[in-house]
Write a protein that holds these residues in place. Structure first.
Motif, PDB file in Angstrom:
ATOM      1  N   ASN A  33       0.822  -1.214   0.000  1.00 57.11           N
ATOM      2  CA  ASN A  33       0.000   0.000   0.000  1.00 57.11           C
ATOM      3  C   ASN A  33       0.853   1.261   0.000  1.00 57.11           C
ATOM      4  O   ASN A  33       0.437   2.311   0.503  1.00 57.11           O
ATOM      5  CB  ASN A  33      -0.968   0.010   1.190  1.00 57.11           C
ATOM      6  CG  ASN A  33      -1.904  -1.179   1.186  1.00 57.11           C
ATOM      7  OD1 ASN A  33      -2.210  -1.723   0.127  1.00 57.11           O
ATOM      8  ND2 ASN A  33      -2.350  -1.595   2.352  1.00 57.11           N
ATOM      9  N   GLN A  83     -13.590  -0.899   0.098  1.00 52.76           N
ATOM     10  CA  GLN A  83     -14.074  -0.160   1.255  1.00 52.76           C
ATOM     11  C   GLN A  83     -15.200   0.796   0.886  1.00 52.76           C
ATOM     12  O   GLN A  83     -16.111   1.033   1.687  1.00 52.76           O
ATOM     13  CB  GLN A  83     -12.927   0.617   1.903  1.00 52.76           C
ATOM     14  CG  GLN A  83     -11.892  -0.254   2.581  1.00 52.76           C
ATOM     15  CD  GLN A  83     -10.700   0.546   3.077  1.00 52.76           C
ATOM     16  OE1 GLN A  83     -10.435   1.649   2.606  1.00 52.76           O
ATOM     17  NE2 GLN A  83      -9.962  -0.015   4.019  1.00 52.76           N
ATOM     18  N   GLN A  84     -15.145   1.343  -0.332  1.00 55.68           N
ATOM     19  CA  GLN A  84     -16.107   2.359  -0.729  1.00 55.68           C
ATOM     20  C   GLN A  84     -17.396   1.771  -1.292  1.00 55.68           C
ATOM     21  O   GLN A  84     -18.477   2.312  -1.068  1.00 55.68           O
ATOM     22  CB  GLN A  84     -15.469   3.291  -1.759  1.00 55.68           C
ATOM     23  CG  GLN A  84     -14.327   4.135  -1.201  1.00 55.68           C
ATOM     24  CD  GLN A  84     -13.664   4.994  -2.249  1.00 55.68           C
ATOM     25  OE1 GLN A  84     -13.858   4.793  -3.458  1.00 55.68           O
ATOM     26  NE2 GLN A  84     -12.858   5.955  -1.821  1.00 55.68           N
ATOM     27  N   THR A 142      -9.125   0.197  -1.589  1.00 57.51           N
ATOM     28  CA  THR A 142     -10.009   1.361  -1.469  1.00 57.51           C
ATOM     29  C   THR A 142     -11.351   1.098  -2.120  1.00 57.51           C
ATOM     30  O   THR A 142     -12.402   1.448  -1.569  1.00 57.51           O
ATOM     31  CB  THR A 142      -9.344   2.593  -2.123  1.00 57.51           C
ATOM     32  OG1 THR A 142      -8.075   2.827  -1.502  1.00 57.51           O
ATOM     33  CG2 THR A 142     -10.222   3.830  -1.956  1.00 57.51           C
TER      34      THR A 142
END
Length: 309
Positions: A50, A113-114, A110
């Motif tokens: 990351n 998560q979104q 990401t």
């Protein structure tokens, strides 16, 4: 099996030299020794997960493995002209950049998560992790194929060919008893099936077999870009410059992508990668490798599911 031995003999007559293969073996042994002694990938490269530097570190590892083996091949075959060829740098650079970004890609974290507010994060994470190769490998190679290669050949071996498929099917069938035997081992069941119940089926209000099926399709897809890049782009594509010599450097790099796995798996990838590379060059298709890779992967998943039941 006669066709397999015939293709191997033909390839070895065209490319084999004891000094070349010995030097390549020593180079590969050095890479393996350094990685597993110092735990390079797991302890150093993956410490940058990351992090924007992560793909760059993978690029350094893969470029060292690949260009080192190409140098050995060009040295023994007296082909220093390869290093002065623009096409070689363009093709090898494209492959290295694509796979390094693929190996160090982390945007799917990401995305997971979104999407849906993160309520099915784990399920989406594993699906997106397997599908991100559409953006990082397949699309770039297709653009290279259409804009730069402009050759009448099929898309780096993606067109099915009947030649060799029966042989691949036999090889896959021979793996079934081994997979069945392995499925009774505790360490096997600790790793398989890779699918885990994440309650995604409850969120989407579908039976669990539906989410398991979607996951397994994504899991199987992840073998497509591997075959496309290593056996298609690096063997079939690079053979225009190196001829049968395209196989050996590919094998060294292919072994390097297994450095984060057990040593036995990394070593076995050398023999499997070499065999699949030779057969891809002979058949001008990567479908045999896809059949074996995906067949074994799904076979291990099915065996583990049956053991759980």
């Amino acid at each position: 099996m006669k066709a397999l031995w015939r293709d191997l003999r033909h390839h070895l007559r065209a490319d084999f030299r004891p000094d070349l293969y010995m030097a390549t073996g020593l180079w590969l042994a050095l890479l393996l020794s350094i990685n597993y002694y110092f735990d390079v990938e797991d302890s150093y490269i993956d410490a940058f997960q990351n992090d924007p530097r992560w793909p760059g570190l993978y690029f350094g590892l893969y470029a060292t493995a690949y260009y080192g083996s190409v140098w050995i091949w060009t040295h023994f075959h007296r082909r220093a002209d390869v290093w002065r060829t623009r096409e070689f740098w363009l093709r090898s650079g494209t492959a290295l950049v694509c796979y390094s970004i693929y190996a160090g890609f982390y945007a799917h974290n990401t995305w997971s998560q979104q999407l849906f507010g993160g309520e099915v994060f784990v399920f989406l994470y594993y699906c997106f992790r397997n599908l991100q190769s559409v953006l990082t490998i397949v699309l770039p190679l297709y653009l290279f194929y259409t804009l730069i290669d402009r050759q009448p050949m099929n898309f780096y071996g993606m067109a099915p060919r009947r030649k060799g498929l029966a042989l691949y099917a036999v090889m896959l069938a021979l793996m079934i008893p081994l997979i069945t035997l392995a499925s009774y081992q505790p360490d096997f069941l600790e790793s398989y099936p890779t699918y885990e119940d994440t309650n995604a089926n409850e969120f989407f209000k579908v039976p669990e077999w539906v989410t398991a099926f979607v996951y397994e399709l994504c899991y199987g897809w992840d073998f497509v870009p591997t075959e496309l890049l290593f056996r298609g782009f690096l063997v079939l594509g690079m053979s225009r410059l190196l001829g049968p010599g395209a196989v050996l450097p590919m094998v060294v790099w292919y072994c390097a992508i297994h450095f984060g796995r057990p040593l036995g798996e990394a070593v076995s990838s050398v023999f499997g990668g070499y065999l699949l590379g030779v057969l891809a060059l002979s058949t001008r298709s990567i479908w045999g490798g896809l059949l074996i890779h995906i067949g074994i992967a799904w076979g291990m998943e099915i065996a583990a599911f049956l053991q759980q039941r």
